[in-house]
Design a protein around this motif. Structure first.
Motif: not given
Length: 297
Positions: A147-160, A181-187
């Motif tokens: 998941l860490a790899d994914r967040l670095l590659a894609e950003g937070m929005r899809g995961y959120a 949702h706003r907290m997650m996408t802003s991280a």
């Protein structure tokens, strides 16, 4: 030197020190012990807005942004939970908060557990919400690193988008869903990934909980998909002096989804820690001093 973490420090007393162990019982009035609130992943200190509003009028409340989240600095790589705990300790030292109730939710609860041996009797009370104490499994370690790899590659929005309705119950108010949702996408992805990698290496906190003899409150949402009620029951059984509260109609974030119920449980607990509760520990009122531990659904 300015503290490393961004934070809010509000309440009736943000200047005086409370000694870790009073030399004599308090006379009158009883000092209100400061409350320290540690947010989870991938959130920020605004997660605790309902609690800051409810409790800051009468007591000191300290709410930091963990490193990598909110307005705190982002440090890429790996952030072990021990590093988060040192940050919390450093902040409380900077703010001259010598004794406090420590509360954490999800990853924040694990950071609170990491703090127990480090901070000793400065922790007058412990609140663990929607969290668990076991070390990571090999499968869990692989999943967190992926998941860490994914967040670095894609950003937070899809995961959120994917996990929003696991973070909160589907029937949570729209304003709560939007806030989460706003907290997650802003991280920041780098900070969230670093925390995931550190959390993948976390130790077993069960021995620390068995050693912790101050009062503890365990809270969980009845419909939590990440840390179900059975995890809270395990924490309750590990802690020598604990109360369990299961809050109906909410998921992983009961403090936001059902703030009135969460705050009522927290207020009752804080009253006890402040010294206004059952002084002899006889919670069941039968006079034997055993204090049968309570479990409410």
């Amino acid at each position: 030197m300015a503290p490393f973490l961004a934070y809010e420090d509000k309440g009736a007393d943000t200047s005086g020190r409370i000694p870790p162990v009073p030399p004599v019982p308090p006379v009158s009035p009883v000092s209100l012990v400061p409350l320290v609130l540690i947010h989870g992943h991938p959130f920020d200190r605004t997660m605790w807005a309902p609690q800051l509003e409810a409790f800051a009028p009468t007591r000191r409340v300290v709410v930091p942004d963990l490193r990598g989240y909110g307005a705190s600095p982002v440090v890429p790589g790996t952030t072990p939970l021990s590093r988060f705990a040192r940050d919390v300790e450093d902040l409380l030292d900077d703010l001259a908060v010598d004794a406090f109730v420590l509360a954490g939710l999800s990853m924040g609860g694990q950071i609170a557990m990491e703090c127990l041996d480090r901070l000793g009797d400065r922790v007058r009370g412990l609140v663990l919400a929607d969290t668990f104490a076991e070390p990571e499994t090999p499968a869990g370690r692989a999943a967190r690193n992926a998941l860490a790899d994914r967040l670095l590659a894609e950003g937070m929005r899809g995961y959120a988008d994917e996990i929003l309705l696991k973070m909160v119950a589907p029937h949570a108010p729209h304003a709560v869903r939007a806030h989460v949702h706003r907290m997650m996408t802003s991280a920041p992805p780098e900070g969230a990934a670093a925390a995931l990698r550190g959390r993948a290496e976390r130790p077993d906190y069960r021995p620390s909980l068995r050693r912790f003899t101050a009062p503890a409150l365990v809270v969980v949402g009845a419909d939590d998909a990440f840390t179900p009620v059975r995890d809270a029951e395990t924490l309750h059984a590990l802690l020598p002096d604990s109360v369990l509260r299961v809050i109906d109609g909410c998921g992983h974030l009961p403090n936001l989804e059902r703030p009135a119920e969460f705050n009522a449980a927290l207020a009752e607990f804080l009253e006890r820690v402040d010294g206004n509760g059952d002084e002899d520990g006889d919670e069941d009122g039968d006079g034997d001093g055993d204090g049968d531990r309570k479990r409410d659904r």
